[in-house]
Motif scaffolding. Structure first.
Motif, PDB file in Angstrom:
ATOM      1  N   SER A 134      26.540  -7.470  13.879  1.00  0.00           N
ATOM      2  CA  SER A 134      26.918  -8.416  12.828  1.00  0.00           C
ATOM      3  C   SER A 134      28.407  -8.254  12.561  1.00  0.00           C
ATOM      4  O   SER A 134      28.910  -7.137  12.456  1.00  0.00           O
ATOM      5  N   GLY A 135      29.126  -9.366  12.473  1.00  0.00           N
ATOM      6  CA  GLY A 135      30.561  -9.290  12.245  1.00  0.00           C
ATOM      7  C   GLY A 135      30.897  -8.526  10.984  1.00  0.00           C
ATOM      8  O   GLY A 135      31.775  -7.652  10.977  1.00  0.00           O
ATOM      9  N   THR A 136      30.196  -8.821   9.906  1.00  0.00           N
ATOM     10  CA  THR A 136      30.474  -8.173   8.619  1.00  0.00           C
ATOM     11  C   THR A 136      30.201  -6.674   8.689  1.00  0.00           C
ATOM     12  O   THR A 136      31.009  -5.854   8.239  1.00  0.00           O
ATOM     13  N   GLY A 137      29.051  -6.315   9.242  1.00  0.00           N
ATOM     14  CA  GLY A 137      28.690  -4.898   9.323  1.00  0.00           C
ATOM     15  C   GLY A 137      29.625  -4.105  10.216  1.00  0.00           C
ATOM     16  O   GLY A 137      30.034  -2.981   9.879  1.00  0.00           O
ATOM     17  N   ASP A 138      29.998  -4.685  11.353  1.00  0.00           N
ATOM     18  CA  ASP A 138      30.910  -3.992  12.266  1.00  0.00           C
ATOM     19  C   ASP A 138      32.287  -3.824  11.632  1.00  0.00           C
ATOM     20  O   ASP A 138      32.965  -2.813  11.848  1.00  0.00           O
ATOM     21  N   ASP A 139      32.713  -4.820  10.856  1.00  0.00           N
ATOM     22  CA  ASP A 139      34.005  -4.745  10.183  1.00  0.00           C
ATOM     23  C   ASP A 139      34.016  -3.607   9.161  1.00  0.00           C
ATOM     24  O   ASP A 139      35.000  -2.855   9.065  1.00  0.00           O
ATOM     25  N   ARG A 140      32.931  -3.482   8.413  1.00  0.00           N
ATOM     26  CA  ARG A 140      32.866  -2.402   7.418  1.00  0.00           C
ATOM     27  C   ARG A 140      32.808  -1.031   8.087  1.00  0.00           C
ATOM     28  O   ARG A 140      33.400  -0.068   7.596  1.00  0.00           O
ATOM     29  N   GLU A 141      32.136  -0.945   9.209  1.00  0.00           N
ATOM     30  CA  GLU A 141      32.110   0.321   9.940  1.00  0.00           C
ATOM     31  C   GLU A 141      33.500   0.691  10.455  1.00  0.00           C
ATOM     32  O   GLU A 141      33.900   1.867  10.447  1.00  0.00           O
ATOM     33  N   ARG A 142      34.256  -0.304  10.872  1.00  0.00           N
ATOM     34  CA  ARG A 142      35.600  -0.065  11.403  1.00  0.00           C
ATOM     35  C   ARG A 142      36.497   0.610  10.365  1.00  0.00           C
ATOM     36  O   ARG A 142      37.276   1.517  10.693  1.00  0.00           O
ATOM     37  N   GLY A 143      36.397   0.194   9.104  1.00  0.00           N
ATOM     38  CA  GLY A 143      37.213   0.810   8.066  1.00  0.00           C
ATOM     39  C   GLY A 143      36.912   2.287   7.905  1.00  0.00           C
ATOM     40  O   GLY A 143      37.826   3.109   7.702  1.00  0.00           O
ATOM     41  N   TRP A 144      35.631   2.649   7.989  1.00  0.00           N
ATOM     42  CA  TRP A 144      35.226   4.062   7.902  1.00  0.00           C
ATOM     43  C   TRP A 144      35.801   4.856   9.073  1.00  0.00           C
ATOM     44  O   TRP A 144      36.376   5.938   8.876  1.00  0.00           O
ATOM     45  N   ARG A 145      35.703   4.305  10.275  1.00  0.00           N
ATOM     46  CA  ARG A 145      36.218   5.006  11.461  1.00  0.00           C
ATOM     47  C   ARG A 145      37.731   5.192  11.369  1.00  0.00           C
ATOM     48  O   ARG A 145      38.263   6.255  11.725  1.00  0.00           O
ATOM     49  N   GLU A 146      38.427   4.155  10.918  1.00  0.00           N
ATOM     50  CA  GLU A 146      39.886   4.245  10.821  1.00  0.00           C
ATOM     51  C   GLU A 146      40.317   5.302   9.813  1.00  0.00           C
ATOM     52  O   GLU A 146      41.270   6.060  10.055  1.00  0.00           O
ATOM     53  N   ALA A 147      39.631   5.374   8.679  1.00  0.00           N
ATOM     54  CA  ALA A 147      39.983   6.366   7.657  1.00  0.00           C
ATOM     55  C   ALA A 147      39.720   7.784   8.161  1.00  0.00           C
ATOM     56  O   ALA A 147      40.516   8.709   7.911  1.00  0.00           O
ATOM     57  N   LEU A 148      38.610   7.981   8.871  1.00  0.00           N
ATOM     58  CA  LEU A 148      38.319   9.305   9.424  1.00  0.00           C
ATOM     59  C   LEU A 148      39.366   9.710  10.456  1.00  0.00           C
ATOM     60  O   LEU A 148      39.848  10.855  10.469  1.00  0.00           O
ATOM     61  N   ALA A 149      39.719   8.765  11.336  1.00  0.00           N
ATOM     62  CA  ALA A 149      40.694   9.063  12.382  1.00  0.00           C
ATOM     63  C   ALA A 149      42.053   9.439  11.773  1.00  0.00           C
ATOM     64  O   ALA A 149      42.724  10.382  12.218  1.00  0.00           O
ATOM     65  N   GLU A 150      42.449   8.712  10.748  1.00  0.00           N
ATOM     66  CA  GLU A 150      43.734   8.984  10.103  1.00  0.00           C
ATOM     67  C   GLU A 150      43.753  10.357   9.451  1.00  0.00           C
ATOM     68  O   GLU A 150      44.783  11.047   9.446  1.00  0.00           O
ATOM     69  N   ALA A 151      42.599  10.781   8.926  1.00  0.00           N
ATOM     70  CA  ALA A 151      42.527  12.078   8.239  1.00  0.00           C
ATOM     71  C   ALA A 151      42.168  13.225   9.181  1.00  0.00           C
ATOM     72  O   ALA A 151      42.142  14.383   8.761  1.00  0.00           O
ATOM     73  N   GLY A 152      41.863  12.900  10.441  1.00  0.00           N
ATOM     74  CA  GLY A 152      41.422  13.937  11.365  1.00  0.00           C
ATOM     75  C   GLY A 152      40.073  14.511  10.987  1.00  0.00           C
ATOM     76  O   GLY A 152      39.773  15.671  11.273  1.00  0.00           O
ATOM     77  N   ALA A 153      39.256  13.700  10.347  1.00  0.00           N
ATOM     78  CA  ALA A 153      37.932  14.140   9.886  1.00  0.00           C
ATOM     79  C   ALA A 153      36.848  13.581  10.809  1.00  0.00           C
ATOM     80  O   ALA A 153      37.130  12.944  11.824  1.00  0.00           O
ATOM     81  N   HIS A 154      35.610  13.820  10.439  1.00  0.00           N
ATOM     82  CA  HIS A 154      34.496  13.382  11.278  1.00  0.00           C
ATOM     83  C   HIS A 154      33.325  12.993  10.373  1.00  0.00           C
ATOM     84  O   HIS A 154      33.340  13.225   9.162  1.00  0.00           O
ATOM     85  N   GLY A 155      32.293  12.419  10.987  1.00  0.00           N
ATOM     86  CA  GLY A 155      31.098  12.065  10.230  1.00  0.00           C
ATOM     87  C   GLY A 155      30.086  11.363  11.113  1.00  0.00           C
ATOM     88  O   GLY A 155      30.444  10.774  12.140  1.00  0.00           O
ATOM     89  N   ALA A 156      28.838  11.423  10.714  1.00  0.00           N
ATOM     90  CA  ALA A 156      27.760  10.794  11.477  1.00  0.00           C
ATOM     91  C   ALA A 156      27.582   9.340  11.055  1.00  0.00           C
ATOM     92  O   ALA A 156      27.835   8.979   9.905  1.00  0.00           O
ATOM     93  N   ARG A 157      27.157   8.516  11.997  1.00  0.00           N
ATOM     94  CA  ARG A 157      26.807   7.123  11.706  1.00  0.00           C
ATOM     95  C   ARG A 157      25.288   7.021  11.683  1.00  0.00           C
ATOM     96  O   ARG A 157      24.612   7.349  12.651  1.00  0.00           O
ATOM     97  N   VAL A 158      24.752   6.540  10.555  1.00  0.00           N
ATOM     98  CA  VAL A 158      23.312   6.364  10.384  1.00  0.00           C
ATOM     99  C   VAL A 158      23.046   4.867  10.220  1.00  0.00           C
ATOM    100  O   VAL A 158      23.807   4.162   9.547  1.00  0.00           O
ATOM    101  N   VAL A 159      21.972   4.388  10.829  1.00  0.00           N
ATOM    102  CA  VAL A 159      21.702   2.945  10.872  1.00  0.00           C
ATOM    103  C   VAL A 159      20.412   2.610  10.139  1.00  0.00           C
ATOM    104  O   VAL A 159      19.405   3.323  10.268  1.00  0.00           O
ATOM    105  N   ALA A 160      20.441   1.510   9.367  1.00  0.00           N
ATOM    106  CA  ALA A 160      19.232   1.017   8.703  1.00  0.00           C
ATOM    107  C   ALA A 160      19.409  -0.464   8.418  1.00  0.00           C
ATOM    108  O   ALA A 160      20.524  -0.944   8.239  1.00  0.00           O
TER     109      ALA A 160
END
Length: 334
Positions: free
Chosen positions: A199-225
């Motif tokens: 979904s365009g909307t869902g993928d866009d929101r996921e992208r923001g999370w990935r970008e913030a983690l990458a910028e901070a050098g952090a990590h996290g799991a992706r869970v789907v529902a």
């Protein structure tokens, strides 16, 4: 001089509803062959001339914009569209326009209803909601010549670099970037609870999370529902049982956030959960959420649709960047 036959006359003669006649005229493939033939026979017998009548009527403006009333599904996140419809109705009135709200259960039914309203000069333009990737309504409305704008991108290849259509959207990636940056204050492992990919909307929101983690050098799991409280609760429960570390959870909607809170409670854990939509549920339960600002979306839609002259803008190809607006959402911390 005899009165020209109307759609209602054709419907009565064929023994069908007005909507069925509209479907035969605009989306014949969805009508059963026997019914379609009966309606066409009535059209011929009565001498109904749809296009000639439309041309006569279209000499006058209706000062009306059509928008679909989405089916009531209950739940949490539908509140955003309710706020948007209220806001667009109020602001269009300030501009001397009216909103015509119509019901439709499927995209095909919506297209048939819009074609009927356009042919009868009952609307000057339409607003689409609930857009999807390569939205089929876009090409159909282009063919009709009906001016329209969408709340949400049509999610085609040309949406940003070479836009052909008017649209206003909320910058979902900006919202989840802000949410993730806030979540990182509570630890370096920030989980994202989102919808299935595609979904365009869902993928866009996921992208923001990935970008913030990458910028901070952090990590996290992706869970789907799916966008359901019980589904989200089960997904977080399974993830915790599998041993994921979650110092905070960023969610693609408030519905998912409520499910995440329940799953954490089941496991006896307490970590920050950030939703998206800032619904009354988020306020009542006291969790942080991203505010979409649908009132600002409504204002931007009318500005793009009506142009500087106050008239509805005709369909056209426009220069890159001038056909759309991205509304930056606001993180509400609780």
């Amino acid at each position: 001089m005899a009165k020209a036959p109307t759609v209602e006359d054709v419907a009565a003669h064929a023994g069908v509803s007005r909507q069925t006649v509209s479907n035969v005229l605009n989306t014949p493939d969805i009508v059963r062959p026997a019914t379609r033939e009966r309606v066409l026979a009535s059209i011929d017998e009565l001498g109904y001339r749809r296009h000639a009548a439309a041309r006569r009527l279209r000499l006058r403006r209706s000062s009306t914009i059509g928008i679909r009333l989405d089916p009531y599904l209950g739940g949490i996140s539908g509140v955003v569209l309710d706020r948007f419809v209220h806001a667009i109705t109020e602001r269009s009135s300030d501009r001397g326009m009216r909103m015509l709200v119509y019901a439709a259960r499927t995209p095909e039914e919506e297209l048939g209803r819009l074609a009927e309203l356009w042919d009868g000069s009952e609307i000057d333009a339409a607003i689409l909601t609930g857009t999807v990737r390569d939205d089929p309504r876009v090409t159909r409305l282009d063919a009709l010549g009906l001016p329209f704008i969408s709340f949400g991108r049509p999610w085609g290849d040309d949406d940003i670099s070479d836009p052909m259509h008017l649209w206003v959207d909320v910058d979902g990636a900006a919202g989840t970037r802000a949410a993730t940056t806030y979540a990182l204050e509570h630890g370096s492992a920030v989980t994202f609870l989102g919808w299935p990919s595609g979904s365009g909307t869902g993928d866009d929101r996921e992208r923001g999370w990935r970008e913030a983690l990458a910028e901070a050098g952090a990590h996290g799991a992706r869970v789907v529902a799916e966008d359901s409280v019980p589904e989200a609760r089960r997904a977080i429960t399974r993830a915790l049982e599998d041993g994921i570390r979650a110092d905070a959870i960023v969610c693609a909607s408030d519905s998912l956030a409520v499910g995440a809170l329940l799953g954490l409670a089941d496991a006896g854990k307490t970590v920050p959960v950030i939703g998206f939509d800032n619904t009354p549920t988020a306020e009542a339960l006291g969790f942080s959420s991203v505010e979409q600002r649908p009132e600002d979306v409504a204002e931007a839609i009318l500005h793009l649709l009506m142009g500087p002259t106050g008239d509805v803008v005709a369909p056209r190809r426009v220069e890159s960047g001038s056909a759309h607006a991205l509304i930056t959402p606001e993180l509400v911390v609780r």
